[in-house]
Every structure is written in structure tokens, then in C-alpha cells.
Design an enzyme around this catalytic site. Structure first.
Site, PDB file in Angstrom:
ATOM      1  N   ASP A  65     -23.870   8.582 -26.651  1.00 56.95           N
ATOM      2  CA  ASP A  65     -23.539   7.194 -26.366  1.00 56.95           C
ATOM      3  C   ASP A  65     -23.286   7.063 -24.866  1.00 56.95           C
ATOM      4  OD1 ASP A  65     -23.771   6.622 -29.013  1.00 56.95           O
ATOM      5  OD2 ASP A  65     -21.680   6.015 -29.326  1.00 56.95           O
TER       6      ASP A  65
ATOM      7  N   HIS B 258     -20.494  11.933 -26.024  1.00 58.70           N
ATOM      8  CA  HIS B 258     -20.445  10.942 -24.957  1.00 58.70           C
ATOM      9  C   HIS B 258     -20.770  11.619 -23.626  1.00 58.70           C
ATOM     10  CE1 HIS B 258     -18.215   8.791 -28.099  1.00 58.70           C
ATOM     11  NE2 HIS B 258     -18.552   7.689 -27.452  1.00 58.70           N
TER      12      HIS B 258
END
Length: 269
Positions: free
Chosen positions: A77, A226
Site C-alpha cells: 500500500d 507498507h
């Protein structure tokens, strides 16, 4: 007086009978849900439970692959750039591993050169919405606008017109938001392996990231990482090499959808 009461009762009963049967369902269809699951352990798959399994199946969404195949689907992400995506891309290129990067509008505005590199090196770029809102709190039209803004800007940067995969911001979704996204041509991609890695001021070292991944890994895992995490960037190379040694193979989300029969026309991909 009794006659009036009878007429009122009859009218009320008639109204109840003639109300659409779907009224309650429509009201409940936007009830927000927060994605979660029982973590995988000792090679056993993560388990989201029957309720989530049914909802995902109804809407063509996925969160893991075949329990009998040692395949892994690596996803990131990208809400904003923190200086580590270039290193991650270097590692993926060196190890010949595909990944999917779910980007926001902020990321597209601030790091277009990295988005272009992702596409040029064969990675999938997924939609993470433009403003990263709770999709259950905005209208159908605003959801479509959020997704289209990301798609069109990604096309401008990369030249790639189609965007297929969506990851809902914050892992919050509803049956309404899933239906709206599906109508717009998107498949929801959830995940079966994740940990708290996004707090940039609470990084704990590469070994922490490595251990969190390796203790949860399982066949068919969809990893959510992430790119803002220094720990992830520092651990990624060793994670990939060690998992390869264990017999795991890194595949793309397109491979995952093909295995599930989720692509209407695979020749387009």
C-alpha cells in the site's frame, strides 16, 4: 368509532404488506465492516471466518489463494512516499519477483516517477482511492469519482488504461461499496498476512519485519506491506530469498485471479 379504528388498522396492515421486501436489506447493505482474520501459523492459512468468506465470494473478492499451492502474492500500500520504494523496487527487480502497488492520489501526485517505474518493470498498480476516505461514508458517485481519478492519473503517468484491483482504504468496506466498485470494473483485494508496519516513528528493525512475515506465512498468502516502513525495505531481500528456499513461488494478482477463474477474458491481460 370502532369502524374508524378497523379502517386504520386495515390500512396499516395493507401498507406493511405492500412495502418492498428489500427495504431492510438495502438499509443494512452499507453497514461498515472492518477487514480482519485469524492469523496463519505453522504453515496453516489465515482464516477470515464464514461470514467474510461468503461476502467476498458473493462479490468476487479475494484475500488468499490455494491452500495446496506454495504461492505468494506480494502487495504494497502506497499512501505517500517515505524514501524506501526505490530500494523495494531494486530488490524486486534483482529477485525477479512481481508485486502489486495500491496507490492513492497523493502518491500519484508526489511520486509519479516511481509509479512509472512500477509499470515499466511489470508490476501491477492497484487503486487505493484518491483521498483515502472511508468509502462507506460517501455516495456511490463519490466512490466512482475517487476510483476514476486514480485510474485516469495512472493512465496519464504510465499509459496503461485499465485498472483492475482495488484495496479499500483502512480496510473498511460494505456490501454497497463492494457492489459499486465491482460495477466500475474492480475486484477487491484483501489480504491474509499483515502486521503493524506503517508507524514510521515506531520502526523496530529488519528482524522484526522478517519475523512477523515468516511466522504468519502460508500457502496462498496475500501479503500486505507498507512501503513507508524502513523495516520492510531492509528485510525484504532476505524474506524473498528464504521463502524461495522453502519452496514458495511469488506470483502476481493476475495469476491469483486466473487460478480462481476470476478473469472474464484472460487474453486481455
Amino acid at each position: 368509532m370502532k369502524t374508524i379504528v378497523k379502517i386504520l388498522l386495515a390500512s396499516a396492515l395493507l401498507l406493511l404488506i405492500t412495502l418492498p421486501a428489500t427495504t431492510g436489506a438495502e438499509e443494512n447493505s452499507n453497514s461498515p465492516m472492518h477487514w480482519g482474520f485469524k492469523k496463519g501459523r505453522n504453515g496453516r492459512q489465515a482464516d477470515a471466518g464464514r461470514m467474510f468468506e461468503v461476502i467476498l465470494e458473493d462479490h468476487g473478492a479475494v484475500y488468499k489463494g490455494d491452500k495446496n499451492s506454495k504461492d505468494i502474492y506480494l502487495t504494497f500500500d502506497n499512501g505517500y512516499e517515505n524514501g524506501y520504494t526505490e530500494k523495494i523496487l531494486d530488490i524486486l527487480k534483482e529477485e525477479k519477483v512481481p508485486a502489486a502497488f495500491f496507490v492513492t492520489g497523493h502518491y500519484l501526485d508526489s511520486a509519479p516517477e516511481l509509479v512509472a517505474r512500477m509499470a515499466n518493470e511489470g508490476h501491477i498498480i492497484g487503486n487505493h482511492s484518491w483521498h483515502h476516505p472511508d468509502l462507506t461514508k460517501i455516495s456511490d458517485e463519490k466512490i466512482k469519482k475517487e476510483l476514476e481519478m486514480v485510474r485516469s492519473e495512472t493512465e496519464r503517468i504510465t499509459g496503461k488504461k485499465h485498472m483492475t484491483y482495488l484495496r479499500p482504504p483502512r480496510g473498511i468496506f460494505s456490501e454497497r461499496t463492494m457492489a459499486v466498485a465491482k460495477e466500475a470494473g474492480y475486484t477487491h483485494i484483501f489480504w491474509s498476512l499483515a502486521f503493524v508496519d506503517w508507524n514510521t516513528d515506531q520502526q523496530k528493525g529488519a528482524q522484526y519485519s522478517y519475523d512477523k512475515i515468516m511466522t504468519q506465512i502460508h500457502p496462498g498468502a496475500v501479503l500486505l506491506l507498507h512501503t513507508v516502513s524502513k523495516d520492510n525495505a531492509d528485510a525484504l531481500g532476505k524474506v524473498i530469498r528464504d521463502l524461495k528456499e522453502q519452496g514458495y513461488e511469488f506470483k502476481s494478482l493476475d495469476d491469483l485471479m486466473l487460478s480462481k477463474g476470476g478473469m472474464k477474458d484472460p487474453m486481455l491481460y
